[in-house]
Write a protein that holds these residues in place. Structure first.
Motif, mmCIF file in Angstrom:
data_model
loop_
_atom_site.group_PDB
_atom_site.id
_atom_site.type_symbol
_atom_site.label_atom_id
_atom_site.label_comp_id
_atom_site.label_asym_id
_atom_site.label_seq_id
_atom_site.Cartn_x
_atom_site.Cartn_y
_atom_site.Cartn_z
ATOM 1 N N THR A 79 0.845 -1.358 0.160
ATOM 2 C CA THR A 79 -0.018 -0.089 -0.030
ATOM 3 C C THR A 79 0.836 1.259 -0.191
ATOM 4 O O THR A 79 1.854 1.320 0.481
ATOM 5 C CB THR A 79 -0.779 0.179 1.387
ATOM 6 N N ILE A 80 0.622 2.252 -0.878
ATOM 7 C CA ILE A 80 1.238 3.440 -0.594
ATOM 8 C C ILE A 80 0.974 4.217 0.627
ATOM 9 O O ILE A 80 -0.216 4.434 0.969
ATOM 10 C CB ILE A 80 0.750 4.335 -1.894
ATOM 11 N N GLY A 81 1.902 4.449 1.474
ATOM 12 C CA GLY A 81 1.768 5.341 2.782
ATOM 13 C C GLY A 81 2.123 6.671 2.620
ATOM 14 O O GLY A 81 2.281 7.361 1.819
ATOM 15 N N LEU A 82 2.487 7.290 3.528
ATOM 16 C CA LEU A 82 3.036 8.532 3.885
ATOM 17 C C LEU A 82 4.425 8.663 3.365
ATOM 18 O O LEU A 82 5.111 7.639 3.493
ATOM 19 C CB LEU A 82 2.891 9.160 5.431
ATOM 20 N N PRO A 83 4.951 9.858 3.117
ATOM 21 C CA PRO A 83 6.179 9.887 2.390
ATOM 22 C C PRO A 83 7.346 8.956 3.430
ATOM 23 O O PRO A 83 8.136 8.269 2.744
ATOM 24 C CB PRO A 83 6.397 11.166 2.260
ATOM 25 N N ALA A 84 7.319 9.174 4.749
ATOM 26 C CA ALA A 84 8.359 8.470 5.438
ATOM 27 C C ALA A 84 8.228 6.895 5.395
ATOM 28 O O ALA A 84 9.038 6.363 5.402
ATOM 29 C CB ALA A 84 8.437 9.048 6.845
ATOM 30 N N GLU A 85 7.065 6.707 5.377
ATOM 31 C CA GLU A 85 6.708 5.387 5.432
ATOM 32 C C GLU A 85 7.222 4.633 3.874
ATOM 33 O O GLU A 85 7.670 3.535 4.246
ATOM 34 C CB GLU A 85 5.240 4.816 5.568
ATOM 35 N N ASN A 86 6.739 5.328 3.000
ATOM 36 C CA ASN A 86 7.210 4.879 1.569
ATOM 37 C C ASN A 86 8.885 4.955 1.615
ATOM 38 O O ASN A 86 9.309 4.063 0.907
ATOM 39 C CB ASN A 86 6.613 5.751 0.459
ATOM 40 N N ASP A 87 9.418 5.964 2.125
ATOM 41 C CA ASP A 87 10.939 5.886 1.989
ATOM 42 C C ASP A 87 11.380 4.383 3.149
ATOM 43 O O ASP A 87 12.351 4.095 2.496
ATOM 44 C CB ASP A 87 11.602 7.034 3.107
ATOM 45 N N ALA A 88 10.336 4.305 3.922
ATOM 46 C CA ALA A 88 11.082 3.173 5.050
ATOM 47 C C ALA A 88 11.049 1.803 3.941
ATOM 48 O O ALA A 88 11.869 0.969 4.032
ATOM 49 C CB ALA A 88 10.361 2.845 6.103
ATOM 50 N N PHE A 89 9.759 1.658 3.292
ATOM 51 C CA PHE A 89 9.628 0.563 2.212
ATOM 52 C C PHE A 89 10.856 0.348 1.206
ATOM 53 O O PHE A 89 11.130 -0.566 1.075
ATOM 54 C CB PHE A 89 8.042 0.675 1.849
ATOM 55 N N LEU A 90 10.967 1.655 0.628
ATOM 56 C CA LEU A 90 11.827 1.742 -0.417
ATOM 57 C C LEU A 90 13.416 1.382 0.267
ATOM 58 O O LEU A 90 14.056 0.808 -0.626
ATOM 59 C CB LEU A 90 12.048 3.001 -1.016
ATOM 60 N N ALA A 91 13.781 1.534 1.361
ATOM 61 C CA ALA A 91 14.982 1.498 1.929
ATOM 62 C C ALA A 91 15.136 -0.181 1.768
ATOM 63 O O ALA A 91 16.255 -0.675 1.577
ATOM 64 C CB ALA A 91 15.132 2.179 3.266
ATOM 65 N N VAL A 92 13.987 -0.739 2.549
ATOM 66 C CA VAL A 92 14.383 -2.318 2.527
ATOM 67 C C VAL A 92 14.403 -2.881 1.094
ATOM 68 O O VAL A 92 15.067 -3.771 0.843
ATOM 69 C CB VAL A 92 13.029 -2.945 3.364
ATOM 70 N N SER A 93 13.540 -2.388 0.327
ATOM 71 C CA SER A 93 13.422 -2.712 -1.223
ATOM 72 C C SER A 93 14.844 -2.617 -1.798
ATOM 73 O O SER A 93 15.306 -3.395 -2.664
ATOM 74 C CB SER A 93 12.661 -1.972 -2.004
ATOM 75 N N GLU A 94 15.723 -1.515 -1.390
ATOM 76 C CA GLU A 94 16.984 -1.225 -1.986
ATOM 77 C C GLU A 94 17.844 -2.416 -1.772
ATOM 78 O O GLU A 94 18.644 -2.727 -2.301
ATOM 79 C CB GLU A 94 17.337 0.045 -1.339
ATOM 80 N N LYS A 95 17.597 -2.556 0.017
ATOM 81 C CA LYS A 95 18.584 -3.688 0.355
ATOM 82 C C LYS A 95 18.290 -4.811 -0.271
ATOM 83 O O LYS A 95 19.470 -5.642 -0.598
ATOM 84 C CB LYS A 95 18.058 -3.692 1.840
ATOM 85 N N LEU A 96 17.210 -5.242 -0.667
ATOM 86 C CA LEU A 96 16.687 -6.655 -1.302
ATOM 87 C C LEU A 96 17.385 -6.574 -2.696
ATOM 88 O O LEU A 96 17.604 -7.370 -3.139
ATOM 89 C CB LEU A 96 15.331 -6.824 -1.173
ATOM 90 N N ALA A 97 17.225 -5.446 -3.471
ATOM 91 C CA ALA A 97 17.617 -5.533 -4.663
ATOM 92 C C ALA A 97 19.174 -5.586 -4.704
ATOM 93 O O ALA A 97 19.520 -6.103 -5.854
ATOM 94 C CB ALA A 97 17.331 -3.958 -5.448
ATOM 95 N N ALA A 98 19.849 -5.097 -3.674
ATOM 96 C CA ALA A 98 21.122 -5.442 -3.773
ATOM 97 C C ALA A 98 21.798 -6.699 -3.478
ATOM 98 O O ALA A 98 22.870 -7.174 -3.811
ATOM 99 C CB ALA A 98 21.964 -4.333 -2.668
ATOM 100 N N THR A 99 20.901 -7.400 -2.801
ATOM 101 C CA THR A 99 21.347 -8.609 -2.571
ATOM 102 C C THR A 99 20.416 -9.782 -3.400
ATOM 103 O O THR A 99 19.831 -9.308 -4.286
ATOM 104 C CB THR A 99 21.057 -9.195 -1.044
ATOM 105 N N ASP A 100 20.659 -11.074 -3.036
ATOM 106 C CA ASP A 100 19.702 -11.821 -3.858
ATOM 107 C C ASP A 100 18.310 -11.831 -3.516
ATOM 108 O O ASP A 100 17.950 -11.792 -2.342
ATOM 109 C CB ASP A 100 20.211 -13.184 -4.036
ATOM 110 N N ARG A 101 17.262 -11.711 -4.352
ATOM 111 C CA ARG A 101 15.991 -11.838 -3.924
ATOM 112 C C ARG A 101 15.098 -13.015 -4.582
ATOM 113 O O ARG A 101 13.953 -13.192 -4.757
ATOM 114 C CB ARG A 101 15.146 -10.474 -4.132
#
Ligand code: PMP
Length: 369
Positions: free
Chosen positions: A347-369
């Motif tokens: 779900t799309i959240g508040l900007p800070a929530e989306n940032d937190a979601f994107l930060a985890v996504s970035e970590k996953l993108a960098a490792t194997d997913r």
């Protein structure tokens, strides 16, 4: 535990057709970032909270009386809102309301589905459509969407011609994939359907496609458009769903609804919240902008994101979606495993929530997913 705890479901004289079924069960976890049930993340304004409290306070003076069974004032307010939103002049006789659009859908199936009747949906779609079908003993007949989850209208019409369902569910924008169906395609499905077509528009305010309400004048004998205050209106906790249809459809629903199903509290709170619709719906623009930001960022990271007209996105690919879901949760971000291989919904959240979601996504993108 508890008195009678030694009895299990298997010990009960449950209907055979409910044995082995699973209840709706989106996890309700208190974690820092909650992006799993497509709520509006913007809390109500203080002015709205105050007006709801005042309205509920006055309603409480009448708690010894049953509520208006037909919720005339509320339906009048909903008609005014939906007329403004769609450009179609609707009156109180075109609107019906219930405790969330889930109850709206259940009442429709009670009237138009039931034993010996069938309901078709185009899956993957909203998981409650088959559950409400089961609950009303309507046989669920799933038809499948294309590999990219788009709805191929010719394939849909062929499935309708083959199975002749009594009820057809069209979800637009579709949950969990986010895609809207153009009104012309909805009209083609309505023409092909032998029975009732429910267009579930829970996320309509987030979409740029016109509402199927614009088709009601022509197809009123078959078409019902279901909506909710749970998403764009940020009123999920208030439980208020509604529908637009020809007056005769609502007459049919009066045959199955429980009298006084909408409490005086619900009616008063929903009407007060509706008074603030301009301000509440202001969050829609912000959420759509955030959606576009999140989609662009995920795409940049190499994820495949389904095009969305709603307040959520479906994305992947993941080798093991349930394991990836857990990795988000381990970092405090609750998203949704909708049971599709390799895909998760956020779900799309508040900007800070989306940032937190994107930060985890970035970590996953960098490792194997
Ligand atoms: N329809 C769709 C497509 C949904 O996604 C939802 C909520 N997840 C609903 C209906 C039901 O929402 P409510 O009962 O809160 O109106």
């Amino acid at each position: 535990t508890g008195v009678g705890g030694r009895f299990t479901l298997a010990d009960l004289p449950l209907r055979d057709d409910l044995r082995g079924k699973s209840a709706y069960g989106a996890p309700q976890l208190r974690v820092p970032v909650i992006l799993n049930t497509n709520e509006n993340p913007h809390p109500p304004s203080q002015a709205l909270v105050d007006d709801v409290a005042k309205a509920v306070g006055s309603a409480a003076e009448e708690l010894h009386r049953y509520p208006d069974r037909d919720a005339i004032d509320l339906r009048t307010d909903l008609a005014a809102y939906l007329s403004r939103a769609t450009g179609v002049s609707l009156t109180v006789d075109n609107l019906w309301a219930a405790n969330g659009s889930n109850e709206i859908l259940q009442q429709i199936l009670q009237a138009f589905g039931g034993p010996g009747r069938t309901a078709m949906g185009f899956v993957p779609s909203y998981s409650m459509h088959p559950i409400i079908s089961d609950g009303t003993q309507t046989e669920w007949v799933p038809a499948h969407r294309a590999d990219d989850y788009g709805l191929d209208v010719d394939a849909a019409i062929a499935a309708i011609a083959e199975h002749r369902p009594d009820v057809v569910f069209v979800t637009s924008p579709n949950n969990p994939t986010g895609e809207s169906l153009p009104a012309a395609d909805v009209a083609a499905i309505v023409r092909a359907a032998p029975g009732v077509v429910i267009v579930d528009e829970a996320y309509a305010e987030f979409s740029d496609e016109p509402s199927a309400v614009t088709l009601l004048d022509e197809y009123g004998a078959k078409l019902i458009v279901s909506r909710t205050m749970s998403k764009a209106f940020a009123f999920a906790g208030g439980r208020l769903g509604y529908l637009a249809a020809a007056p005769a459809m609502i007459e049919a629903l009066l045959l199955v609804r429980l009298p006084y199903h909408l409490s005086v509290i619900t009616q008063a709170a929903a009407r007060a919240a509706l008074q603030h619709s301009a301000e509440t719906l202001g969050s829609v623009t912000a959420l759509v902008a955030e959606r576009e930001r999140v989609v662009a960022a995920l795409t940049e990271m190499g994820f495949d994101v389904s095009p969305s007209n709603a307040n959520f996105i479906l994305f992947g690919e993941f080798a093991d979606a349930p394991a990836t879901w857990q990795r988000y949760l381990d970092d405090g971000v609750l998203i949704r495993d909708v049971g599709l291989p390799g895909r998760l919904r956020a779900t799309i959240g508040l900007p800070a929530e989306n940032d937190a979601f994107l930060a985890v996504s970035e970590k996953l993108a960098a490792t194997d997913r």
